[in-house]
Design an enzyme around this catalytic site. Sequence first.
Site, PDB file in Angstrom:
ATOM      1  N   HIS A  90       0.664  -1.045  -0.044  1.00 34.72           N
ATOM      2  CA  HIS A  90      -0.038   0.142  -0.054  1.00 34.72           C
ATOM      3  C   HIS A  90       0.680   1.301   0.070  1.00 34.72           C
ATOM      4  CE1 HIS A  90      -3.934  -1.798   1.578  1.00 34.72           C
ATOM      5  NE2 HIS A  90      -3.710  -2.090   0.436  1.00 34.72           N
ATOM      6  N   ASP A  97       0.980   4.187   1.481  1.00 31.02           N
ATOM      7  CA  ASP A  97       1.275   4.910   2.606  1.00 31.02           C
ATOM      8  C   ASP A  97       2.312   4.022   3.367  1.00 31.02           C
ATOM      9  OD1 ASP A  97      -0.607   2.865   3.160  1.00 31.02           O
ATOM     10  OD2 ASP A  97      -0.745   3.735   5.417  1.00 31.02           O
ATOM     11  N   ASP A 106       0.032  -3.839   8.486  1.00 31.69           N
ATOM     12  CA  ASP A 106      -1.367  -3.766   8.790  1.00 31.69           C
ATOM     13  C   ASP A 106      -1.899  -5.074   8.899  1.00 31.69           C
ATOM     14  OD1 ASP A 106      -0.491  -1.178   8.370  1.00 31.69           O
ATOM     15  OD2 ASP A 106      -1.932  -0.379   6.965  1.00 31.69           O
TER      16      ASP A 106
END
Length: 310
Positions: free
Chosen positions: A65, A67, A211
């Site tokens: 991802h 970020d 995450d």
Amino acid sequence: MELEFLGTNAGVPSLQRNVTSMALRMYEERRSFWMFDCGEGTQHQILRSSLKLSKLEKIFITHLHGDHIFGLPGLLSSRSNQGGTTPLQLYGPPGIKKYIDTSLTLSQSRIEFELEVNEHTGGVIFEDGEVRVESRLLEHRIDSYGYRIMEKDKPGSLDLKRMAEYGLKPGPIYGRLKRGESIDLEDGRVLTPADVLGAPKKGRVVTILGDTRPCANVLPLAEQADLLVHEATFLHELHETAHNYHHSTALQAAEAARDAGAKELIITHFSSRYKDMEHLQPLLAEARSLFPKTLLAEELVLFPVTRHED
């Protein structure tokens, strides 16, 4: 060994926090630091820290991802432009090599150091005489990995009084005993390391998760870790939102630390709805209600990795 957060926000940067990146400083142990994730703006955060890109040895990416990876091309280019010449190893999920190669090729960026990109799907991804790194798949919208960094045990300290009793003076013999070798004394006796060495110094374990929402692989990664870094995107009152977006709450991070027998927990990856440190205090209180040894990740603050002797 110290951990320094370069970004603690989830998804997008805010005026108060940058997106995800952290540095595991091992200057005493390896004279280098390792980076975990590299969100946009990471190199600006490094400029505000005491970190030097020339000392960067390895980068570990949890998932692809933006970020967590948008800062990589710029950081690699800056390391080269700033005179970094030592080899750099990068580890991440399948696709990370294509991302790096495409970014650097299209931008015509030149890297003047050896860059080794290692794609993995978990398992033991690095090991040398000092450290072993294992990885496991977590549960997120795309493949996301956690990393378990295990410092190997070190020999105990030499008992100098005992060495003197054997008539031994500082020199190469000291090094041989520390390496585990036995020594033949002049009187015919054999001196073993156990005769003069204290108890081995237990290696530390640091677990850094990507995450994830709660899943089975968190526990083996975090088992008895001296320090666990776990995302806490939301308060538990939003646990359904967290589940739907494949994230965790502060309470769920604390449950993972407790169930794994971790010694300390640092929560990070905070939603932008919690705007500043004051608004993050409820997340800290929620986690501490179950796991008291919890800290909030703060950017550009050093968190020592304490050696916990059982």
